[in-house]
Design an enzyme around this catalytic site. Structure first.
Site, short mmCIF file in Angstrom:
data_model
loop_
_atom_site.label_atom_id
_atom_site.label_comp_id
_atom_site.label_asym_id
_atom_site.label_seq_id
_atom_site.Cartn_x
_atom_site.Cartn_y
_atom_site.Cartn_z
N TYR B 130 -58.01 91.66 32.95
CA TYR B 130 -58.50 90.76 31.93
C TYR B 130 -57.43 90.54 30.87
O TYR B 130 -56.83 91.50 30.38
CB TYR B 130 -59.78 91.32 31.27
CG TYR B 130 -60.40 90.28 30.37
CD1 TYR B 130 -61.27 89.33 30.89
CD2 TYR B 130 -60.07 90.18 29.02
CE1 TYR B 130 -61.81 88.33 30.10
CE2 TYR B 130 -60.60 89.20 28.22
CZ TYR B 130 -61.47 88.27 28.76
OH TYR B 130 -61.99 87.28 27.98
N GLN B 191 -68.66 86.98 31.45
CA GLN B 191 -68.81 86.28 32.73
C GLN B 191 -67.60 86.53 33.64
O GLN B 191 -67.75 86.60 34.87
CB GLN B 191 -69.06 84.77 32.53
CG GLN B 191 -68.00 84.01 31.76
CD GLN B 191 -68.21 84.05 30.24
OE1 GLN B 191 -68.87 84.95 29.71
NE2 GLN B 191 -67.63 83.09 29.52
N ASN B 214 -62.51 91.59 23.86
CA ASN B 214 -63.37 91.71 22.67
C ASN B 214 -64.61 92.54 22.99
O ASN B 214 -64.72 93.15 24.04
CB ASN B 214 -63.73 90.31 22.16
CG ASN B 214 -64.53 89.52 23.18
OD1 ASN B 214 -65.09 90.08 24.13
ND2 ASN B 214 -64.59 88.21 23.00
N SER B 237 -55.35 99.72 17.29
CA SER B 237 -54.08 100.41 17.48
C SER B 237 -53.74 101.30 16.29
O SER B 237 -54.27 101.14 15.20
CB SER B 237 -52.99 99.36 17.68
OG SER B 237 -51.85 99.93 18.23
N GLN B 259 -47.43 98.18 13.05
CA GLN B 259 -48.74 98.53 13.60
C GLN B 259 -49.85 97.86 12.80
O GLN B 259 -50.82 97.33 13.36
CB GLN B 259 -48.92 100.06 13.56
CG GLN B 259 -49.76 100.63 14.66
CD GLN B 259 -49.29 100.20 16.05
OE1 GLN B 259 -50.12 99.85 16.87
NE2 GLN B 259 -48.00 100.18 16.31
N HIS B 262 -51.12 94.25 13.59
CA HIS B 262 -51.92 93.96 14.78
C HIS B 262 -53.32 93.50 14.41
O HIS B 262 -53.88 92.61 15.06
CB HIS B 262 -52.07 95.21 15.65
CG HIS B 262 -51.03 95.31 16.72
ND1 HIS B 262 -50.96 94.42 17.75
CD2 HIS B 262 -50.02 96.19 16.92
CE1 HIS B 262 -49.94 94.76 18.55
NE2 HIS B 262 -49.37 95.82 18.06
N GLU B 327 -52.05 107.51 19.02
CA GLU B 327 -51.66 106.64 20.12
C GLU B 327 -50.12 106.56 20.20
O GLU B 327 -49.53 106.79 21.23
CB GLU B 327 -52.26 105.25 19.90
CG GLU B 327 -51.96 104.26 21.01
CD GLU B 327 -52.37 102.83 20.63
OE1 GLU B 327 -52.65 102.57 19.44
OE2 GLU B 327 -52.37 101.97 21.52
N HIS B 328 -49.50 106.19 19.07
CA HIS B 328 -48.04 106.12 18.98
C HIS B 328 -47.55 107.14 17.97
O HIS B 328 -48.10 107.23 16.87
CB HIS B 328 -47.58 104.74 18.48
CG HIS B 328 -48.08 103.59 19.30
ND1 HIS B 328 -49.12 102.79 18.89
CD2 HIS B 328 -47.67 103.10 20.50
CE1 HIS B 328 -49.33 101.85 19.80
NE2 HIS B 328 -48.48 102.00 20.79
N ASP B 361 -43.54 98.71 22.88
CA ASP B 361 -44.51 97.63 23.10
C ASP B 361 -44.01 96.63 24.13
O ASP B 361 -44.80 95.95 24.78
CB ASP B 361 -44.78 96.88 21.79
CG ASP B 361 -45.69 97.66 20.88
OD1 ASP B 361 -46.46 98.50 21.39
OD2 ASP B 361 -45.65 97.44 19.65
N GLU B 415 -76.94 129.79 48.52
CA GLU B 415 -77.37 128.59 47.80
C GLU B 415 -78.59 127.95 48.44
O GLU B 415 -79.03 126.88 48.04
CB GLU B 415 -76.21 127.58 47.70
CG GLU B 415 -75.07 128.07 46.81
CD GLU B 415 -73.98 127.01 46.58
OE1 GLU B 415 -74.03 125.94 47.22
OE2 GLU B 415 -73.09 127.28 45.74
N HIS B 420 -75.93 123.89 56.14
CA HIS B 420 -74.52 124.12 55.85
C HIS B 420 -74.03 125.36 56.60
O HIS B 420 -72.98 125.35 57.25
CB HIS B 420 -74.31 124.34 54.34
CG HIS B 420 -74.33 123.09 53.53
ND1 HIS B 420 -75.46 122.32 53.38
CD2 HIS B 420 -73.37 122.46 52.80
CE1 HIS B 420 -75.18 121.29 52.59
NE2 HIS B 420 -73.93 121.33 52.24
#
Lengths: 433, 433
Positions: B130, B191, B214, B237, B259, B262, B327-328, B361, B415, B420
């Protein structure tokens, strides 16, 4: 009786598709109840966990008795007969040896610009393992979840195992002890998952939660995903056996039933290129079902979801198998390695008639927590990799920044991210000065 | 102005905890809408996708125009200036070279009983990526998602990128072309996720879906998880810079802003052992914010979620960093490798002042899809591993079954799983006969 299909029959594709998409699982909508339980545990901590345990498990606990004491664990372990203890220890040793080979390697190298690149693996700090109580309380699952975590280097490993009415399975405690589990709490359900994810006064939060559970546990794991890591949400177990006519029908029948006896929703399928052999296996299953202890469960599973599929050759068998993407795949054929090479999606493959799937459930070494419901198309069984994570490493030199920095600046500007470009430009300007 | 904290102040722990748990993200509850959209696409296929695209993107499509034609893609790509094309190609080459090293190894060995054990990796057959439309339509993200899939050996890679009002980003198409993407659909939202997961008359279903989006896309990915695999659900981020006083305050300020620009929910934190340097960086940020193109966004992020934390020494900085699990992470210190060795949780580390985060990046080589919101405690950035899966292999011999089979039988009986045990016992009996 289960379905019998022949790949040459006119409506085969429709029948196979129905088999592929059969809904085997009831998913009761417990999400609202679970959301309330999680909110309650977050708000009231120990008090909420203790009240919910009293309500669901009819067990009165205090903050001091939420966890088994070391003495209690040892006392329970001492009740386990030697033959079972030794079997658990052998299983643990073999699982540990297999998983030790999964530890991933760090990497570091210099590229052609002089930049150093690489990555480093580190273990998750703390993990929680859910173990169901009652019927599905399996010591083998404790080993299969706990050992990969410990091999990965997880420092703190906590188990939650409910003990309804105070009934405790000593084998579960012994398996936890053998695997090196650090804390064992006698709590279960969504409240246990909430306690592991968010922590209480007594139970420190963990970073990752694994292990099977009922609908409440599964819904709770989905809800806390993101706050902590989780493993897959497991569905009913399944086996596909591909067998030629040179097999003992009784062996194959037992293998099919060993999956069917797990659960009425379990699925056992045989694919064979020998229609007569398929008939014999069906008869053997019927015969064995007469005396099997769990014949009600196994019989329902075989009747509702079992199938025998006759194909013209083993290439067709492999193609159908890849569409099924089975959790467990037995290849009882003359050249199992050759057939295995044609398999693109399967959780675990058992090669040859001397490898019943039950070996993989207990003692072979590979993990028995495997992708169900066709998810072997995109996921793997539990492993050491589930308890480690990768940090990527980048170290530029002035020369390497001069070589590739301008391209980064171009791309940053093209994406409208000026400060990204400026952070490179400031350094390039210093070099050009 | 952002928060300034000193580790020695009395209320530091409370302030740091607040920073750690600050909710930076609005999560609008779109789940009901998304459930309806998915049900509609499952029921009506292309028709539903086309209607929803008309409604949300004001774009009239037919089954024939759901995908970009090869001619359209080439025409758009031809509009990209050479300097941008070359930058994308350099980035793609470097990302490909880095990720090629991540391809995991198969393994096979014989254990002491003569059993053959091992595992084999296979690629996911089909993946969907996506790509958001509009403001956050980043060609770099196309490379970062598509290249690991292609390196893994994914045969079919489909992209969904919405083109509201027909507006197309040629750089996104070029990045997809360079990365070897097979199909590009001009659809978006829930969709698109539904179409990728369940398929329509025109769009074949995939096995795994990755890529940012989103709230609708995120909710849809959560809903189709299980039917297909998904990557992480990414949050806003974040960057943590650990810097000593020997840095240019302007460089560090730009890194923090790269950063912050963003997203208003992004977070930039500086930890330094030099209070005066921290002051200078704050001033430099304020100065740079006066002229930055995205000053409204970056200013809001810095004001609401930025922080400068003064510590006594770098060991304290590492300990705080490990609680943040950023993250960074930029390490602008004299001995970045030494400090990196103390870091246990981080998505990506950038070592030394010559390695601005923006390199990662775009062009460094490592992936820029990284765990946010402290999930580096338990997860890793996107990699080749997200597009492969492991099948475990077990092959017993009669002798190895004789060696370990009895223990499996003991455990099966303990068990309560008789079949088995019988599946092992039948074979052992044949050996003993």
């Amino acid at each position: 009786m289960p379905q019998t299909l022949n790949i040459n029959q006119a409506d085969f594709e429709a029948c196979f598709l129905a088999l592929l998409t059969a809904k085997r699982e009831d998913s009761p909508d417990v999400d609202a109840i679970v959301a309330d339980i999680i909110a309650d545990v977050r708000a009231r901590g120990d008090d909420a966990v203790i009240e919910l345990t009293e309500k669901f498990d009819r067990l009165n606990l205090t903050p001091d008795t939420l966890a088994f004491s070391r003495e209690e664990i040892m006392a329970h372990c001492a009740t386990v007969p030697t033959v079972e203890r030794e079997a658990l220890e052998l299983a643990a040793d073999r699982i540990r040896a297999y998983h030790a080979r999964q530890l991933p390697q760090d990497a570091q190298w210099e590229d052609e610009t002089g930049a150093e690149l690489g990555w480093r693996w580190t273990p998750v700090s703390a993990a929680g393992l859910y173990v169901p109580g009652g019927l599905a309380s399996y010591p083998s699952s404790v080993l299969m979840n706990a050992i990969p975590a410990k091999v990965a280097g997880v420092e703190r490993l906590a188990i939650c195992v409910p003990t309804p009415d105070g009934v405790t399975n000593p084998l579960v405690l012994l398996a936890a002890h053998i695997a090196g589990v650090d804390e064992i709490y006698r709590i279960g359900g969504a409240q246990a998952i909430a306690a592991l994810a968010y922590g209480t006064e007594t139970i420190a939060p963990v970073d990752k939660i694994t292990g099977p559970g009922n609908a409440f546990v599964a819904a709770a794991k989905r809800r806390v995903f993101g706050k902590v890591g989780i493993d897959m949400i497991a569905g009913p177990s399944e086996i596909l056996v591909i067998a030629d006519g040179d097999n003992d029908p009784a062996w194959i029948a037992t293998d099919l039933l060993s999956q069917a006896e797990h659960d009425e929703s379990a699925q056992s399928i045989l694919i064979t290129d020998d229609a007569e052999f398929g008939e014999k296996v069906m008869q053997a299953v019927t015969r064995q079902l007469e005396t099997l202890e769990r014949r009600v469960i196994a019989g329902a599973s075989w009747r509702d979801f079992g199938a025998v599929i006759v194909v013209n050759d083993m290439a067709e068998a492999a193609a159908l198998s890849n569409r099924l993407a089975p959790e467990h795949l037995e290849l009882c054929v003359a050249d199992p390695d050759g057939l295995a090479a044609q398999i693109t999606h399967a959780g675990a493959i058992f090669l040859g008639a001397w490898t019943p799937e039950a070996i993989g459930d207990y003692i072979g070494g590979p993990n028995h927590v495997l992708p169900t419901a066709r998810s072997a198309r995109f996921s793997s069984g539990l492993s050491v990799m589930d308890f480690v994570k990768r940090t990527t490493l980048t170290k530029m030199t002035p020369a390497s920044l001069a070589a590739i920095g301008p391209a980064a600046e171009v791309l940053a500007i093209s994406e409208g991210l000026e400060a990204h470009g400026l952070s490179v430009r400031a350094r390039l300007d210093k070099l050009n000065r």
